[in-house]
Design a protein around this motif. Structure first.
Motif, short mmCIF file in Angstrom:
data_model
loop_
_atom_site.label_atom_id
_atom_site.label_comp_id
_atom_site.label_asym_id
_atom_site.label_seq_id
_atom_site.Cartn_x
_atom_site.Cartn_y
_atom_site.Cartn_z
N MET A 177 0.80 -1.22 0.00
CA MET A 177 0.00 0.00 0.00
C MET A 177 0.83 1.27 0.00
O MET A 177 0.44 2.27 -0.61
CB MET A 177 -0.93 0.01 1.22
N PHE A 178 1.95 1.27 0.70
CA PHE A 178 2.66 2.52 0.94
C PHE A 178 4.05 2.61 0.32
O PHE A 178 4.56 3.71 0.13
CB PHE A 178 2.82 2.76 2.46
N TYR A 179 4.67 1.50 0.02
CA TYR A 179 6.03 1.55 -0.50
C TYR A 179 6.03 2.01 -1.95
O TYR A 179 5.26 1.51 -2.78
CB TYR A 179 6.71 0.17 -0.40
N ARG A 180 6.88 2.96 -2.24
CA ARG A 180 7.06 3.46 -3.59
C ARG A 180 8.56 3.50 -3.88
O ARG A 180 9.29 4.26 -3.25
CB ARG A 180 6.46 4.86 -3.76
N GLU A 231 14.86 6.67 -4.46
CA GLU A 231 15.82 7.22 -5.40
C GLU A 231 16.74 8.27 -4.79
O GLU A 231 17.95 8.18 -4.97
CB GLU A 231 15.10 7.78 -6.63
N PRO A 232 16.26 9.26 -4.05
CA PRO A 232 17.19 10.24 -3.47
C PRO A 232 18.21 9.59 -2.53
O PRO A 232 19.39 9.92 -2.58
CB PRO A 232 16.29 11.21 -2.71
N ALA A 233 17.78 8.66 -1.71
CA ALA A 233 18.70 7.99 -0.80
C ALA A 233 19.70 7.15 -1.60
O ALA A 233 20.87 7.10 -1.27
CB ALA A 233 17.94 7.11 0.17
N LEU A 234 19.22 6.53 -2.68
CA LEU A 234 20.10 5.75 -3.53
C LEU A 234 21.15 6.63 -4.20
O LEU A 234 22.32 6.28 -4.27
CB LEU A 234 19.26 5.00 -4.57
N GLN A 235 20.71 7.79 -4.66
CA GLN A 235 21.64 8.73 -5.28
C GLN A 235 22.69 9.21 -4.29
O GLN A 235 23.86 9.34 -4.63
CB GLN A 235 20.88 9.90 -5.89
N GLN A 236 22.28 9.49 -3.04
CA GLN A 236 23.23 9.91 -2.02
C GLN A 236 24.23 8.81 -1.72
O GLN A 236 25.42 9.07 -1.56
CB GLN A 236 22.51 10.28 -0.72
#
Length: 151
Positions: free
Chosen positions: A132-135, A140-145
């Motif tokens: 229901m909530f995971y997207r 992506e931002p955390a992955l980029q960091q």
């Protein structure tokens, strides 16, 4: 040496009454009385289930828990689809649901059975919340960091 060396010696854990469909019926019925009266959960269920639809919902939930706990195979629904259609559900609703469910299980069953119910309920709640909530795009931002820090 044990205090109970005989063959008929039964420990508290192994003396629990085996779970039956009657036990599941009692759990489901008692739990959903509480849900309907709960300040957080009640309004969600009132919006989602009409008064005359409750007998069918309870029957479905009995089949669901029978399938989960007794492997009866009676439930043939799609929990994710059913929950995705609910308006206003948040993770806090799952936390409250689990708390009420745990209280009800502990009142009705021995420690071992209650713990088994809660283990399954927690896994199901986690799966539903992920659906229901995971997207992934939110990762992506955390992955980029992470990539930038490692580069």
């Amino acid at each position: 040496m044990t205090d109970c060396p005989g063959v008929d010696c039964v420990t508290q854990e192994s003396s629990e009454t085996p779970l039956t469909d009657d036990g599941i019926r009692l759990l489901v019925d008692r739990f959903y009385v509480r849900v309907r009266q709960d300040a957080l959960l009640g309004p969600v269920f009132t919006r989602a289930i009409a008064d005359d639809a409750w007998p069918q919902h309870l029957a479905t939930m009995r089949d669901f828990w029978s399938s989960v706990m007794l492997t009866s195979g009676r439930y043939h629904g799609n929990p994710v689809a059913a929950h995705r259609g609910l308006d206003g559900i948040k993770p806090a609703h799952f936390e409250r649901w689990l708390a009420l469910f745990g209280e009800t299980c502990r009142e009705l069953f021995g420690d071992e059975t209650a713990a088994t119910f809660m283990d399954k309920a927690n896994r199901i709640a986690t799966s539903l919340q992920l659906a229901m909530f995971y997207r992934p795009e939110n990762d992506e931002p955390a992955l980029q960091q992470t990539r930038a820090a490692g580069a």
